[in-house]
Design an enzyme around this catalytic site. Structure first.
Site, PDB file in Angstrom:
ATOM      1  N   ASN A   1       0.861  -1.181   0.000  1.00 26.86           N
ATOM      2  CA  ASN A   1       0.000   0.000   0.000  1.00 26.86           C
ATOM      3  C   ASN A   1       0.901   1.236   0.000  1.00 26.86           C
ATOM      4  O   ASN A   1       2.136   1.118  -0.027  1.00 26.86           O
ATOM      5  CB  ASN A   1      -0.978  -0.017   1.178  1.00 26.86           C
ATOM      6  CG  ASN A   1      -0.268  -0.046   2.533  1.00 26.86           C
ATOM      7  OD1 ASN A   1       0.852   0.446   2.676  1.00 26.86           O
ATOM      8  ND2 ASN A   1      -0.928  -0.629   3.530  1.00 26.86           N
TER       9      ASN A   1
ATOM     10  N   ASP B   1      -5.620  -8.503   1.485  1.00 28.36           N
ATOM     11  CA  ASP B   1      -5.577  -9.953   1.305  1.00 28.36           C
ATOM     12  C   ASP B   1      -6.627 -10.408   0.279  1.00 28.36           C
ATOM     13  O   ASP B   1      -6.376 -11.330  -0.504  1.00 28.36           O
ATOM     14  CB  ASP B   1      -5.820 -10.660   2.639  1.00 28.36           C
ATOM     15  CG  ASP B   1      -4.711 -10.355   3.642  1.00 28.36           C
ATOM     16  OD1 ASP B   1      -3.559 -10.183   3.203  1.00 28.36           O
ATOM     17  OD2 ASP B   1      -5.003 -10.289   4.853  1.00 28.36           O
TER      18      ASP B   1
ATOM     19  N   THR C   1      -1.755  -0.376  -3.733  1.00 22.65           N
ATOM     20  CA  THR C   1      -3.164  -0.269  -3.354  1.00 22.65           C
ATOM     21  C   THR C   1      -3.387   1.018  -2.578  1.00 22.65           C
ATOM     22  O   THR C   1      -2.553   1.416  -1.753  1.00 22.65           O
ATOM     23  CB  THR C   1      -3.598  -1.478  -2.505  1.00 22.65           C
ATOM     24  OG1 THR C   1      -2.754  -1.583  -1.353  1.00 22.65           O
ATOM     25  CG2 THR C   1      -3.470  -2.763  -3.311  1.00 22.65           C
TER      26      THR C   1
END
Length: 625
Positions: A507, A571, A539
């Site tokens: 991220n 996940d 992300t």
């Protein structure tokens, strides 16, 4: 059985036997008297029985050699006899020649009109002289001589094997149980292979179920199984189930079963493709044939014929052309403790909660279950402790069909724990207690190297020691397995780990920590690609994600779902990404689908409950093809 036979067995003279059975034994010792009377009772001897006039008793004797509790042959005999006005006297030798001789004596003592006899051994036919002269006698089974009447086990085995061959199988094994059908069934199996020019060896016959069978399924050394007994077939399905082999996708199985009320399957297993042996009809045929001989009925009686048809084709299919790829996950295993709070804790502050729940968790568990829910066979490598938490984890893995062959219990350690503070907007703060995860070593990767065979993707997270994550990535590439790596709970990435990352999924915060070169996301991603990463997917939560690759960058917006818990979005993204790449989608398509899966996951509390299933995600996936 006459007086001479009794005297010979007892080791005394015929006159001694005569005195004892006629009560004129005052001069004979108690020991001799007890011995002779015991033998007289065991062999059902009657004085002068051989000289008496035989009369019709309307009783049929049945002498069997093997357990009959699951065999309706005797039921067929009894029913046919009663319909014809006959009684039956049935005995079982359990393949014991001494017991068989006593049973013959008992039957003869009943003055039966005829006998259906399944000889216990190949030498048992020598006992035929003990039957009164002229007694109609039908022999059955493999020891009954040239005139023996047999259930069509040979034909059944031949045709079952042929069913597999007609579906394209060329590597077929036989699951056997010792018993009355063993010889004929094996002969039918062997003959069918010979008639189709397929090799036969004793190595293809399994009397015991062991791990070598499962390895041969995985390697496609054997693709089809024919079973002599339905219960052995059921045992086989139970053996392969924990290893996550599926019938008929990974192997085909056909069997025979008796015409009894046997359970069709264990819970959770499909019905087995079977031929039903009509034992009761065979028993009725035997009885009617014997009665015809007893009553001197010269009318022609047809032979017993059975038309074999499969009851179903649930476990029969064409052989798999190639080994099915699976997903391997190497990562953390935790118990997630959710604490719902009105606001997230801050430095110097205190929060309280009245709601606490627990779920199986850790990025390794989350991604393994996520991929399993999307239809893949998944194997997990990781550590748990020796505590109640480990049992909780194993039950969850079994429930979702995850292979735990690589999961080890660590003595002296507790299963890892994570404490997740969750606010009403779905944002969270997580604290992790590593526990047994910290004990996962490169040696554990080496010990489980066989699990990398035939994997399509290896998903690795860095909540385990970095040297172990690096060993997993190196081993994956040695086995030509692509890697997807999630950098979590680490301050940097070793160069060997970076160079062996086909896809890196940080991220924004994680990217800033692991890559110090560059100022923008694009500059940092480009530097990672120069270090050897195949591509970088950053992300961005509610803003979707950005794919950075050799061909540039592409942004994927998130789908709007009401936020409840964002803990497992990463996940969910990775498990969907790997799953749809395995299904043959392009990277761009798979990223778009994974972004939808991540968005979907935030509308439920708890990572495992929020992971999307294949049916739901396929509906969306078809829109991006």
């Amino acid at each position: 059985m006459n007086i001479k036979d009794i005297a010979r067995i007892a080791g005394v003279s015929t006159s001694t036997v005569s005195k004892i059975v006629n009560g004129k034994d005052s001069s004979i010792s108690k020991e001799t008297r007890r011995k002779v009377l015991k033998i007289v009772k065991e062999y059902h001897y009657k004085p002068y029985a051989a000289a008496s006039q035989r009369t019709r008793s309307y009783t049929i004797g049945v002498l069997l050699r093997s357990p009959i509790s699951f065999d309706s042959t005797l039921d067929g005999i009894i029913q046919a006899a009663q319909n014809a006005g006959y009684a039956t006297a049935a005995y079982n030798s359990y393949s014991d020649p001494e017991r068989e001789l006593k049973n013959i004596a008992a039957v003869c003592g009943r003055n039966v009109d005829g006998v259906i006899w399944e000889p216990a051994t190949a030498d048992s036919l020598d006992y035929a002289s003990y039957f009164p002269e002229g007694t109609p006698l039908l022999t059955i089974g493999p020891n009954g001589g040239d005139q023996s009447l047999l259930l069509p086990y040979k034909e059944a085995a031949y045709k079952l094997t042929n069913e597999l061959i007609e579906h394209g199988h060329r590597h077929i094994a036989c699951l056997m149980t010792q018993g009355r059908r063993t010889h004929d069934f094996l002969e039918g199996f062997r003959t069918c292979l010979f008639d189709h020019q397929l090799p036969y060896s004793d190595d293809l016959v399994y009397y015991d179920l062991d791990e070598s069978l499962s390895s041969k399924i995985g390697s496609r050394t054997i693709t089809g199984f024919v079973s002599s007994h339905y219960r052995r077939a059921l045992e086989f399905t139970q053996m392969i189930r924990p290893l996550h082999y599926r019938l008929p996708e990974d192997a085909s199985l056909v069997s025979i079963k008796n015409d009894t009320a046997e359970a069709l399957a264990y819970p959770g297993n499909a019905e087995i493709s079977t031929y039903t042996i009509r034992n009761a009809d065979f028993g009725a045929y035997l009885c009617n044939k014997l009665i015809a001989e007893i009553e001197h009925d010269d009318e022609s009686h047809p032979s017993f014929v059975q038309d074999f048809r499969l009851d179903n084709t649930s476990t029969l299919s064409s052989p798999p052309t190639t080994a099915v790829k699976h997903i391997l996950v190497v990562g953390s295993i935790n118990i997630d403790h959710y604490l719902s709070v009105s606001r997230l804790p801050h430095t110097g502050g205190t929060v309280s909660t009245q709601s606490a729940t627990r779920y199986p968790g850790g990025k390794g568990v989350n991604q393994a279950i996520g991929a399993a829910k999307l239809g893949h066979r998944v194997t997990l490598i990781g550590n748990v402790g020796v505590d109640n938490g480990s049992d909780f984890i194993f039950k969850a893995m079994e429930q979702h069909g995850v292979n735990t062959a690589g999961v080890k219990r660590c003595n002296g350690e507790d299963t890892g724990s994570s404490f997740i503070f969750l606010d009403p907007s779905g944002e969270s703060i997580i604290a992790i207690l590593s526990g047994a995860n910290a004990q996962l070593t490169p040696d554990d990767i080496k010990a489980n190297e066989q699990l990398f065979d035939n994997a399509g993707y290896c998903l690795i997270q860095t909540e385990i020691p970095l040297k172990t994550a690096t060993a997993a990535a190196l081993t994956a590439h040695q086995h030509h397995v692509k890697t997807i790596i999630k950098p979590s709970s680490c301050d940097y990435l070793p160069q060997d780990l970076v160079a062996n990352a086909d896809i890196l999924v940080p991220n924004e915060h994680e990217l800033a920590v692991i890559e110090t070169e560059g100022n923008t996301l694009e500059e940092k991603a480009d530097h990672l690609i120069k270090r050897g990463v195949g591509c970088v997917i950053v992300t961005k939560g509610e803003h979707g994600c950005i794919l950075f690759g050799p061909d540039g960058r592409k942004t994927y917006p998130a789908t709007d779902f009401p936020p409840v818990d964002s803990t497992g979005a990463g996940d969910a993204f990775i498990s969907a990404l790997a799953s749809y790449l395995m299904y043959g989608y392009t990277l761009q398509q798979a990223v778009k689908i994974a972004t939808y899966a991540a968005s979907y996951s935030i509308e439920r509390k708890g990572v495992i409950p929020s992971l999307i299933d294949r049916l739901s995600l396929d509906t969306y996936a078809h829109q991006v093809e």
